[in-house]
Write an enzyme that holds these catalytic residues in place. Structure first.
Site, mmCIF file in Angstrom:
data_model
loop_
_atom_site.group_PDB
_atom_site.id
_atom_site.type_symbol
_atom_site.label_atom_id
_atom_site.label_comp_id
_atom_site.label_asym_id
_atom_site.label_seq_id
_atom_site.Cartn_x
_atom_site.Cartn_y
_atom_site.Cartn_z
ATOM 1 N N PRO A 1 0.841 -1.211 0.000
ATOM 2 C CA PRO A 1 0.000 0.000 0.000
ATOM 3 C C PRO A 1 0.878 1.263 0.000
ATOM 4 O O PRO A 1 1.904 1.286 0.681
ATOM 5 C CB PRO A 1 -0.792 -0.101 1.307
ATOM 6 C CG PRO A 1 -0.637 -1.504 1.780
ATOM 7 C CD PRO A 1 0.599 -2.072 1.162
ATOM 8 N N VAL A 2 0.475 2.275 -0.789
ATOM 9 C CA VAL A 2 1.297 3.483 -0.869
ATOM 10 C C VAL A 2 1.005 4.433 0.293
ATOM 11 O O VAL A 2 -0.078 4.386 0.884
ATOM 12 C CB VAL A 2 1.107 4.246 -2.214
ATOM 13 C CG1 VAL A 2 1.621 3.419 -3.368
ATOM 14 C CG2 VAL A 2 -0.336 4.645 -2.407
ATOM 15 N N GLY B 1 3.421 3.944 5.324
ATOM 16 C CA GLY B 1 4.453 3.559 6.280
ATOM 17 C C GLY B 1 5.010 2.163 6.044
ATOM 18 O O GLY B 1 5.752 1.649 6.871
ATOM 19 N N LEU B 2 4.676 1.554 4.902
ATOM 20 C CA LEU B 2 5.195 0.204 4.632
ATOM 21 C C LEU B 2 6.360 0.224 3.627
ATOM 22 O O LEU B 2 6.754 -0.823 3.113
ATOM 23 C CB LEU B 2 4.082 -0.718 4.144
ATOM 24 C CG LEU B 2 3.040 -1.123 5.190
ATOM 25 C CD1 LEU B 2 2.039 -2.122 4.626
ATOM 26 C CD2 LEU B 2 3.689 -1.719 6.440
ATOM 27 N N GLY B 3 6.879 1.388 3.346
ATOM 28 C CA GLY B 3 8.094 1.474 2.526
ATOM 29 C C GLY B 3 7.874 1.254 1.042
ATOM 30 O O GLY B 3 8.786 0.833 0.322
ATOM 31 N N ALA C 1 10.723 0.467 -1.885
ATOM 32 C CA ALA C 1 10.712 -0.863 -2.505
ATOM 33 C C ALA C 1 10.622 -0.753 -4.030
ATOM 34 O O ALA C 1 11.304 -1.478 -4.755
ATOM 35 C CB ALA C 1 9.555 -1.690 -1.954
ATOM 36 N N ASP D 1 14.271 3.429 5.477
ATOM 37 C CA ASP D 1 13.434 2.672 4.538
ATOM 38 C C ASP D 1 14.281 1.998 3.460
ATOM 39 O O ASP D 1 14.174 0.795 3.235
ATOM 40 C CB ASP D 1 12.416 3.594 3.847
ATOM 41 C CG ASP D 1 11.210 3.870 4.713
ATOM 42 O OD1 ASP D 1 11.329 3.735 5.944
ATOM 43 O OD2 ASP D 1 10.149 4.230 4.160
HETATM 44 O O1 PMV Z 1 6.477 6.614 6.851
HETATM 45 P P1 PMV Z 1 7.684 5.827 6.609
HETATM 46 O O2 PMV Z 1 7.514 4.379 6.752
HETATM 47 O O3 PMV Z 1 8.421 6.190 5.385
HETATM 48 O O4 PMV Z 1 8.664 6.056 7.826
HETATM 49 C C1 PMV Z 1 9.202 7.248 8.105
HETATM 50 C C2 PMV Z 1 10.073 7.111 9.295
HETATM 51 C C3 PMV Z 1 10.481 8.462 9.891
HETATM 52 O O5 PMV Z 1 11.333 8.172 10.979
HETATM 53 C C4 PMV Z 1 9.263 9.204 10.390
HETATM 54 C C5 PMV Z 1 11.187 9.329 8.870
HETATM 55 C C6 PMV Z 1 12.556 8.805 8.468
HETATM 56 O O6 PMV Z 1 13.029 9.255 7.430
HETATM 57 O O7 PMV Z 1 13.156 7.999 9.200
#
Ligand code: PMV
Length: 336
Positions: free
Chosen positions: A108-109, A112-114, A118, A159
């Site tokens: 899913p975009v 928070g799952l990268g 990816a 990520d």
């Molecule tokens: O939202 P995501 O999964 O891309 O995670 C971001 C993680 C943060 O710590 C909020 C930002 C970062 O660049 O580390």
């Protein structure tokens, strides 16, 4: 034809504070993947097909900062190829020939799952291999980081690192290149002493990591002593969590997740929808729950005993989650 896939990821502990040099723990999630396939075509040019987002275009027709154009152009710019033999044939491709890059993803975009990292990693690997010059992991991670920077402003690099290496990562942002960490540029992984089960619940709200990171920066700029203290507390939680995971002390992880979530709420990166799912998981028997990633939407994660995974997932769906995933973090890293 070359094909490459890269997994999704979750941050177990330490998001946001990681931007300020504190450590974080992340693991790959292999049930969801981004895949890139590169094949030769008799049409000249670089053709991009991303059916999931309804995109079919020649590379030069995309704006240069389009996420897919940015990553493809970077691959061509770093490969030590002879200069392009014609204007319509990019360096690395035989004269008059082109290729088609097909991208699909089940991640899913903006949740928070990268997914962005990816997609970048899959394209970088498939395209560099297609051109006969496969890039080593460190370069792959570096390039994916460059693209993350375009879209997220000041990403920590977590990520691209976990997605490239596809193993559990103990991540500390380093300077100047976030992709060179540990001795000899190795990424630092951690042992998983005993497997543990995580339910991932998606709020369905797409959230901008750039915005949440920038809002935390505004808070930090206004009161650095306060936020440095908060980030230190997060750092302590991460160290304790790493020890608990390595020694297989899974029950100790739950309270650490709860504490981490509280600190993320203090940073204002949770939201009503995330908190509702977090509360639901707790009431349904989770051992510990927190948001994962940038926050303000996206996903939360709940640590559960294996027999509670299904009931917690069902409760999350009734409380409004748009999808759930059940994953087991194991020694090999991989989440099964
Ligand atoms: O939202 P995501 O999964 O891309 O995670 C971001 C993680 C943060 O710590 C909020 C930002 C970062 O660049 O580390």
């Amino acid at each position: 034809m070359t094909t490459s896939s890269a997994p999704g990821k979750i941050i177990l502990f330490g998001e946001h504070a990681v931007v300020y040099g504190r450590p974080a723990l992340a693991v790959p999630v292999t049930q969801v993947q981004a895949t890139a396939t590169v094949s030769a075509t008799s049409r000249t040019g670089i053709w991009i097909e991303a059916p999931d987002i309804g995109l079919a275009s020649e590379l030069s027709r995309l704006v240069p900062d389009h996420p897919l154009a940015a990553v493809i152009n970077r691959v061509f710019s770093v490969l030590p190829s002879p200069p392009s033999p014609s204007r319509s044939t990019p360096a690395g491709l035989p004269k008059g020939e082109g290729c088609t890059i097909t991208i699909t993803s089940t991640i899913p975009v903006a949740s928070g799952l990268g997914s962005g990292a990816a997609v970048s990693v899959a394209i970088i690997r498939a395209l560099s291999a297609f051109l006969g010059q496969p890039l080593p992991d460190e370069r792959v991670s570096d390039l994916a980081y460059e693209v993350e920077k375009l879209h997220h402003g000041t990403p920590s690099g977590i990520d691209n690192t976990v997605v490239t290496y596809a193993k559990p990562v103990y991540f500390v942002k380093t300077f100047p290149s976030p992709s060179r960490r540990g001795i000899g540029g190795e990424v630092e992984t951690f042992r998983v002493g005993a497997p543990f089960t995580i339910v991932i619940g998606d709020t369905g709200l797409s959230a901008s990591t750039k915005e949440s990171v920038s809002d935390v920066r505004t808070l930090w700029e206004a009161d650095q002593p306060r936020w440095e203290k908060v980030f230190n507390e997060v750092g302590d939680i991460v160290q304790k969590a790493r020890r608990a995971i390595e020694t297989g002390n899974i029950p100790a992880l739950g309270p650490l997740m709860d504490e981490n979530h509280k600190l993320l709420q203090e940073m204002t990166v949770s939201c009503a929808e995330l908190d509702q799912l977090v509360e639901t998981a707790r009431r349904s028997g989770a051992l510990g729950v927190k948001l994962s990633g940038g926050g303000r939407g996206g996903n939360m994660i709940a640590l559960v005993r294996p027999d509670k995974a299904e009931p917690v997932a069902v409760a999350l769906m009734s409380a409004g989650a748009k999808r759930t995933l059940i994953t087991t973090v194991k020694q090999t890293s991989e989440v099964a």
